[in-house]
Write an enzyme that holds these catalytic residues in place. Structure first.
Site, short mmCIF file in Angstrom:
data_model
loop_
_atom_site.label_atom_id
_atom_site.label_comp_id
_atom_site.label_asym_id
_atom_site.label_seq_id
_atom_site.Cartn_x
_atom_site.Cartn_y
_atom_site.Cartn_z
N GLN A 53 17.93 26.58 29.25
CA GLN A 53 16.77 25.70 29.59
C GLN A 53 15.54 26.24 28.58
OE1 GLN A 53 14.34 26.62 33.05
NE2 GLN A 53 13.70 24.65 33.28
N GLU B 47 14.96 32.53 39.61
CA GLU B 47 14.76 31.18 40.15
C GLU B 47 15.80 30.52 41.07
OE1 GLU B 47 14.11 28.23 36.87
OE2 GLU B 47 14.04 26.37 38.40
N HIS C 289 20.95 28.15 35.13
CA HIS C 289 20.39 28.35 33.85
C HIS C 289 19.89 29.60 33.36
CE1 HIS C 289 16.95 26.58 35.89
NE2 HIS C 289 16.15 27.42 35.03
N GLU D 127 10.57 20.74 28.15
CA GLU D 127 11.98 21.66 28.31
C GLU D 127 13.22 20.56 27.84
OE1 GLU D 127 11.82 21.71 32.83
OE2 GLU D 127 13.82 21.29 32.36
N HIS E 48 13.33 33.67 32.31
CA HIS E 48 13.90 33.89 33.62
C HIS E 48 15.26 33.47 33.74
CE1 HIS E 48 12.58 29.30 33.58
NE2 HIS E 48 13.42 29.55 34.36
N1 CMX Z 1 9.81 38.07 33.88
C1 CMX Z 1 9.36 39.38 34.14
N2 CMX Z 1 8.18 39.90 34.51
C2 CMX Z 1 7.28 38.88 34.33
C3 CMX Z 1 7.52 37.60 33.98
C4 CMX Z 1 8.66 37.17 33.66
N3 CMX Z 1 8.86 35.97 33.15
N4 CMX Z 1 6.20 37.05 34.13
C5 CMX Z 1 5.14 37.83 34.41
N5 CMX Z 1 5.98 39.24 34.69
C6 CMX Z 1 5.30 40.52 34.96
C7 CMX Z 1 4.09 40.82 33.98
O1 CMX Z 1 4.89 41.54 33.06
C8 CMX Z 1 3.10 41.45 34.70
O2 CMX Z 1 3.76 42.88 34.73
P1 CMX Z 1 2.87 44.21 34.69
O3 CMX Z 1 1.70 44.15 35.94
O4 CMX Z 1 3.61 45.60 34.68
O5 CMX Z 1 1.96 44.10 33.20
C9 CMX Z 1 3.37 40.96 36.16
O6 CMX Z 1 4.50 40.22 36.31
C10 CMX Z 1 2.13 39.89 36.54
O7 CMX Z 1 2.21 38.89 35.28
P2 CMX Z 1 1.05 38.35 34.78
O8 CMX Z 1 1.13 37.98 33.22
O9 CMX Z 1 -0.19 38.72 35.22
O10 CMX Z 1 1.48 36.73 35.42
P3 CMX Z 1 1.18 36.26 36.96
O11 CMX Z 1 1.11 37.27 37.75
O12 CMX Z 1 -0.20 35.29 36.62
O13 CMX Z 1 2.37 35.20 37.03
C11 CMX Z 1 4.46 34.89 37.94
C12 CMX Z 1 3.52 35.71 37.04
C13 CMX Z 1 5.86 35.28 37.89
C14 CMX Z 1 3.69 34.85 39.24
C15 CMX Z 1 4.01 33.27 37.23
O14 CMX Z 1 4.74 33.53 35.92
C16 CMX Z 1 5.08 32.43 38.01
O15 CMX Z 1 4.42 31.72 38.84
N6 CMX Z 1 6.01 31.74 37.59
C17 CMX Z 1 7.22 30.86 38.33
C18 CMX Z 1 6.77 29.48 37.49
C19 CMX Z 1 7.27 29.71 36.10
O16 CMX Z 1 7.75 30.47 35.67
N7 CMX Z 1 7.50 28.52 35.58
C20 CMX Z 1 7.90 27.95 34.20
C21 CMX Z 1 9.42 27.70 34.23
C22 CMX Z 1 9.67 26.40 34.93
C23 CMX Z 1 11.15 26.03 35.24
O17 CMX Z 1 12.01 26.95 35.20
O18 CMX Z 1 11.59 25.01 35.46
CO CO Z 2 14.17 27.34 34.95
#
Ligand code: CMX
Ligand code: CO
Length: 146
Positions: A60, A134, A7, A43, A84
């Site tokens: 998604q 993912e 997705h 979602e 993502h």
């Molecule tokens: N795509 C690209 N870059 C991303 C991002 C994304 N979706 N999310 C965060 N970033 C980048 C930010 O821009 C930031 O970069 P800079 O430091 O250059 O500004 C850096 O990563 C850190 O971002 P943050 O805003 O401080 O966010 P966190 O570190 O707290 O969290 C992450 C980032 C990836 C660890 C967190 O979003 C995560 O754990 N994601 C996995 C879970 C998820 O997204 N669940 C929702 C979807 C559920 C599903 O698909 O079922």
């Molecule tokens: Co997903």
């Protein structure tokens, strides 16, 4: 082995309005919807096509359920858009281990529950050229009862 795009995750402010956009504009229908409290999202999965390995590819659509959810934080910073991508695999544990060996941060020790009973994990976007990635293993298809 990653065998398909499972997705593309799209973050939105209003799930119902976004679902309606995809229905009215392209004719895509909701295949499945759920709330995943652990991920902090409501979602909708819109099936785009079936794939040759028996899986499928979806959009998604994700709306945050709480202000501290990762998607809420992302929306605050970026507004709506592609959040993502997810690759499908028959063995998320093996693929996560193999990617980790290559130096990419895997965000979960063990895969967690994703849509439709799937098992999911995430790779850090900073290790993937800016793409939150993912990995997904779909729930096994239940054999039909006779
Ligand atoms: N795509 C690209 N870059 C991303 C991002 C994304 N979706 N999310 C965060 N970033 C980048 C930010 O821009 C930031 O970069 P800079 O430091 O250059 O500004 C850096 O990563 C850190 O971002 P943050 O805003 O401080 O966010 P966190 O570190 O707290 O969290 C992450 C980032 C990836 C660890 C967190 O979003 C995560 O754990 N994601 C996995 C879970 C998820 O997204 N669940 C929702 C979807 C559920 C599903 O698909 O079922
Ligand atoms: Co997903």
């Amino acid at each position: 082995m990653l065998t398909r795009i499972d997705h593309i995750g799209i973050a939105c402010f209003d799930l119902d309005k976004t679902v309606e956009f995809y229905r009215a504009t392209y004719g895509f229908e909701v295949f499945h919807s759920e709330v995943n409290e652990e991920q902090g999202v409501r979602e909708a999965m819109l099936k785009i096509n079936d794939t040759s390995d028996g899986g499928a590819s979806y959009l998604q659509l994700l709306e945050p359920t709480r202000p501290d959810s990762t998607v809420a934080k992302w929306l605050d910073k970026n507004g709506e858009g592609v959040h993502h991508i997810a690759f499908g695999t028959a063995d998320v544990d093996a693929d996560a281990a193999s990617v980790k060996e290559k130096g990419v941060r895997v965000l979960y020790e063990e895969p967690r529950r994703g849509s439709m009973g799937s098992r999911i994990t995430f790779l850090h976007p900073k290790d993937c050229h800016g793409v939150l990635t993912e990995l997904v293993t779909s729930a096994p298809v239940e054999s039909p009862e006779h």
